[in-house]
Design an enzyme around this catalytic site. Sequence first.
Site, short mmCIF file in Angstrom:
data_model
loop_
_atom_site.label_atom_id
_atom_site.label_comp_id
_atom_site.label_asym_id
_atom_site.label_seq_id
_atom_site.Cartn_x
_atom_site.Cartn_y
_atom_site.Cartn_z
N ASN A 1 4.44 -0.74 -3.35
CA ASN A 1 3.78 0.32 -2.57
C ASN A 1 4.78 1.16 -1.79
O ASN A 1 4.39 1.91 -0.89
CB ASN A 1 2.75 -0.29 -1.62
CG ASN A 1 1.56 -0.83 -2.36
OD1 ASN A 1 1.24 -0.36 -3.45
ND2 ASN A 1 0.91 -1.83 -1.81
N HIS B 1 -0.56 12.52 -7.17
CA HIS B 1 -0.11 11.22 -6.68
C HIS B 1 1.42 11.16 -6.64
O HIS B 1 2.01 10.71 -5.65
CB HIS B 1 -0.68 10.13 -7.59
CG HIS B 1 -0.35 8.75 -7.14
ND1 HIS B 1 -0.91 8.19 -6.02
CD2 HIS B 1 0.50 7.83 -7.65
CE1 HIS B 1 -0.43 6.96 -5.87
NE2 HIS B 1 0.43 6.72 -6.85
N LYS C 1 -3.93 -3.94 -12.80
CA LYS C 1 -4.91 -3.39 -11.85
C LYS C 1 -5.75 -2.37 -12.60
O LYS C 1 -5.21 -1.43 -13.21
CB LYS C 1 -4.21 -2.69 -10.70
CG LYS C 1 -3.67 -3.60 -9.64
CD LYS C 1 -3.57 -2.78 -8.36
CE LYS C 1 -2.40 -3.13 -7.53
NZ LYS C 1 -2.27 -2.19 -6.40
N GLU D 1 -1.13 -9.62 -5.55
CA GLU D 1 -0.68 -8.86 -4.40
C GLU D 1 -0.76 -9.64 -3.11
O GLU D 1 -1.15 -9.12 -2.07
CB GLU D 1 -1.49 -7.56 -4.29
CG GLU D 1 -0.73 -6.49 -3.55
CD GLU D 1 -1.27 -5.10 -3.83
OE1 GLU D 1 -1.58 -4.42 -2.86
OE2 GLU D 1 -1.38 -4.71 -4.99
N HIS E 1 3.89 4.61 -0.49
CA HIS E 1 2.45 4.78 -0.66
C HIS E 1 1.66 4.75 0.65
O HIS E 1 0.53 5.21 0.67
CB HIS E 1 1.90 3.74 -1.63
CG HIS E 1 2.22 4.04 -3.07
ND1 HIS E 1 3.51 4.14 -3.54
CD2 HIS E 1 1.41 4.28 -4.14
CE1 HIS E 1 3.49 4.42 -4.83
NE2 HIS E 1 2.23 4.52 -5.23
N ARG F 1 4.36 -8.44 -4.40
CA ARG F 1 3.95 -7.22 -5.11
C ARG F 1 3.85 -6.01 -4.19
O ARG F 1 3.89 -4.87 -4.65
CB ARG F 1 2.61 -7.51 -5.82
CG ARG F 1 2.20 -6.41 -6.75
CD ARG F 1 1.03 -6.81 -7.62
NE ARG F 1 0.59 -5.65 -8.38
CZ ARG F 1 -0.06 -5.69 -9.53
NH1 ARG F 1 -0.38 -6.85 -10.06
NH2 ARG F 1 -0.41 -4.60 -10.15
N HIS G 1 -0.53 7.89 0.23
CA HIS G 1 -1.98 7.94 -0.01
C HIS G 1 -2.66 8.93 0.91
O HIS G 1 -3.51 9.71 0.48
CB HIS G 1 -2.59 6.55 0.22
CG HIS G 1 -2.51 5.67 -0.99
ND1 HIS G 1 -2.42 4.30 -0.90
CD2 HIS G 1 -2.49 5.97 -2.30
CE1 HIS G 1 -2.35 3.80 -2.12
NE2 HIS G 1 -2.39 4.79 -2.99
N ARG H 1 -18.00 -9.93 -19.65
CA ARG H 1 -17.12 -10.65 -18.71
C ARG H 1 -15.66 -10.65 -19.15
O ARG H 1 -14.88 -11.50 -18.75
CB ARG H 1 -17.58 -12.09 -18.48
CG ARG H 1 -18.97 -12.17 -17.90
CD ARG H 1 -19.25 -13.54 -17.32
NE ARG H 1 -20.61 -13.57 -16.81
CZ ARG H 1 -21.67 -13.83 -17.57
NH1 ARG H 1 -21.52 -14.09 -18.86
NH2 ARG H 1 -22.86 -13.83 -17.03
N LYS I 1 8.79 -3.46 -12.61
CA LYS I 1 7.39 -3.76 -12.31
C LYS I 1 6.98 -5.10 -12.90
O LYS I 1 6.29 -5.89 -12.26
CB LYS I 1 6.46 -2.64 -12.79
CG LYS I 1 5.02 -2.90 -12.35
CD LYS I 1 4.14 -1.69 -12.20
CE LYS I 1 2.80 -2.11 -11.59
NZ LYS I 1 1.80 -1.04 -11.58
N GLU J 1 7.31 7.98 -9.43
CA GLU J 1 7.03 6.54 -9.48
C GLU J 1 8.18 5.77 -10.13
O GLU J 1 8.48 4.64 -9.75
CB GLU J 1 5.74 6.26 -10.27
CG GLU J 1 4.47 6.69 -9.59
CD GLU J 1 3.99 5.75 -8.47
OE1 GLU J 1 4.71 4.80 -8.09
OE2 GLU J 1 2.87 6.00 -7.97
#
Length: 349
Positions: A238, A255, A143, A230, A241, A234, A245, A121, A220, A184
């Site tokens: 993106n 990417h 993430k 998010e 993106h 946040r 994507h 956990r 960031k 990025e």
Amino acid sequence: MAPIVITEGDAVVSEIYIERGILTRAGSLMPPNPERRRVVVLTQPTVTGPVEQVERSLSDAGNQVTVITLPDGDAAKSLSVVESVVRDLNDLTLGRADTIFGIGGGAATDLAGFVAATYLRGIECVLAPTTLLGAVDASVGGKTGVNVGGKNLVGAFRHPARILIDVDVLEALPTVLIRQGAAEALKTGFIGDPILVDLYRDKGLAAPLGEVVERAVGVKARVVSGDFRESGARAVLNYGHTVGHGVEIAAGISHGEAVAIGMVAAGVVGERTVGFAGRADHDALIASLGLPISAPGVDGRTVEDLMALDKKRDAGGIRFVVLRDVGDPLVVHPDDATVRAALAAIGID
Ligand SMILES: NC(=O)c1ccc[n+]([C@@H]2O[C@H](COP(=O)([O-])OP(=O)(O)OC[C@H]3O[C@@H](n4cnc5c(N)ncnc54)[C@H](O)[C@@H]3O)[C@@H](O)[C@H]2O)c1
Ligand SMILES: [Zn+2]
């Protein structure tokens, strides 16, 4: 240098150290923890040199170290790899006071972060990104995840306690990886640091990576500290993106390249919705780094279907991050004609 920190409320949840040669000092830069006995290093086949430095430094600091080499790239990001790694951790009797050390590109750090977030956990995680994309984006922000059907559909939010970024390692990267990461990094400049944008304009891909990474991680960390899960703020990360994507999957490109094309599309949406006046300069800068600014031949239906899929998962409809100006992003929900114009601008109709 003092670390850049990510905070949740008053608590520091992640410390990010950006230094030359830092991996040779990994042992002394682990979070203080007298109970730690063992460190398991999860890595990729391509980064043997940096891994040897880390292994030596961690051993010298008194840790029992085991290195597990993952499959390369996104082949590491699967539930079957998670199971295989967890069985190895079990065999090693890795305990709650022990640490996972993820080193490699974004694929390795995403997998390592996910294993650390879920094994027992959750145990301590330290990450050392070895690609520019990993340093400015994937390793920072908590993430983690693996691919099941779609990209990153299974994951967890959990910050690594520390992130160690070795500028020497980044400077040795092949140009193709510097360029992908630059997309990025430039994105974080567009949404939050005009000086980083100027740096790329002046120096191109030769922009000094220490400063690039400090600035990009600074943006960031600032954004994530305001909004870990998010819910709102946040989302500006993106930028590029929404279309990116779709293009990444439809065109099968990297990417970073897809984000570059997506930013060009977002520039059109910004011009039409909030009067973004800097589009010509914005697109010229992206192109000057050798990044693509269009995706001709890509099937428009596939890209639109992929955007519609994201829309179904996102209550508010198709979201685009746009710029009112460099450093001043906001989220809009453009109409269909605007989305079509944005796709047309990148050669998709
Ligand atoms: N968690 C997040 O917030 C987040 C954000 C952005 C991207 N990502 C994920 O990151 C991944 C992409 O990151 P990436 O481009 O770093 O991918 P990657 O990990 O696949 O690395 C790209 C390639 O570079 C190699 N490599 C790594 N370090 C190297 C070095 N120092 N020298 C030479 N080669 C090296 C790798 O072995 C791989 O072949 C994707 O899986 C993406 O989903 C995650
Ligand atoms: Zn991205």
